[in-house]
Design an enzyme around this catalytic site. Structure first.
Site, PDB file in Angstrom:
ATOM      1  CB  SER A  62       1.339 -34.190   3.759  1.00 34.17           C
ATOM      2  OG  SER A  62       0.552 -35.361   3.778  1.00 34.17           O
ATOM      3  CE1 TYR A  92      -3.239 -30.948   4.019  1.00 31.41           C
ATOM      4  CE2 TYR A  92      -2.877 -33.217   3.314  1.00 31.41           C
ATOM      5  CZ  TYR A  92      -2.545 -32.147   4.120  1.00 31.41           C
ATOM      6  OH  TYR A  92      -1.522 -32.263   5.024  1.00 31.41           O
TER       7      TYR A  92
END
EC number: 1.-.-.-
Length: 271
Positions: free
Chosen positions: A129, A142
């Site tokens: 990501s 995260y």
């Protein structure tokens, strides 16, 4: 032959469907794979599994190895996000985040490598990501799991070079999927000193996801790369994502931090 985790939704599901259309046999691993009607295909073998269950993973790959002598493509798409402040997120949630996003992926790679090594120029795609390059406000755990994945993938790429197994990081910005629903389902404690800012950030991110990338766009890139001879170490997907990384790399950290908070929260934190 391809092995795909997180195969019943989002990018993972789109990758499965596209590779099936290309004639690949696909092992689709997901907690609800057999319930996904879209995966009902002669070349698709659905496996219901929680990838963080080590014993179940070992059994799955024993079964795959008994049927297959090689693997062309491994796509690690399983993952989710925990939203909230670093201070207030229960440590058990943090451990679960890393268990799924990082440790399970490491074990999938270990178990699949014997099959990957049997096919020259086989490929491993690890779904990272932009958060793996730039930490996000109130998505600290995260982001940390994706930063770990970036470092791991770089080391893995170096180690596997003599075996002609290529390792590639896919780094998209926000993607329309169930990710945001899972990430934002828990509310910050009302008595938390972060509550106002967490709620403001949640509203901002929710708006961002309304204009997010389509999972199919990301999957098309992965499938195209899976059939390419030579690929790069990482692919940053999305113009806004590229702009964010450029700002992060160019601006002094203090400037970037202030700008990021201003954009996400709409104001600076009260003194």
């Amino acid at each position: 032959m391809a092995v795909i985790t997180g195969a019943s939704s989002g990018i993972g599901l789109e990758c499965v469907l596209m590779l099936l259309n290309q004639g690949y046999k696909v092992y689709a691993l997901s907690r609800h794979a057999t319930l996904c009607v879209a995966l009902n295909h002669a070349l698709c073998e659905c496996v219901d599994i929680d990838v963080s269950d080590s014993n179940a993973l070992k059994e799955v790959f024993l079964n795959i190895s008994a049927k297959e002598d090689h693997c062309d493509v491994l796509i690690n798409s399983a993952g989710y996000g925990v939203f909230g402040s670093v201070e207030d997120t229960p440590i058990e949630e943090v451990k679960k985040q890393f268990s799924v996003n990082f440790f399970a992926l490491c074990e999938v790679v270990q178990l699949c490598l014997p099959l990957l090594k049997n096919k020259p120029y086989s490929k491993i795609f690890n779904l990272s990501s932009i958060a793996g390059r730039v930490s996000m406000l109130f998505l600290g755990h995260y982001s940390a799991s994706k930063h770990a994945l970036e470092a791991y993938s770089d080391a893995l790429r170096l180690e596997l070079k003599p075996f002609n197994v290529q390792v590639c990081l896919i780094e998209p910005g926000p993607v329309k999927s169930n990710w945001e629903k899972t990430a934002f389902e828990n509310d910050e404690r009302k008595d938390s000193v972060y509550a106002l800012e967490v709620n403001a950030a949640k509203s901002f991110y929710s708006g961002v996801y309304q204009k997010a990338l389509n999972a199919k766009e990301v999957a098309q890139k992965i499938v195209f790369l899976s059939m390419s001879h030579k690929i790069k170490a990482r692919y940053l997907i999305g113009l806004k994502t590229q702009l964010l990384l450029a700002l992060y790399q160019i601006l002094p950290s203090s400037w970037y931090d202030s700008l990021f908070r201003l954009v996400v929260l709409g104001r600076k934190r009260d003194a």
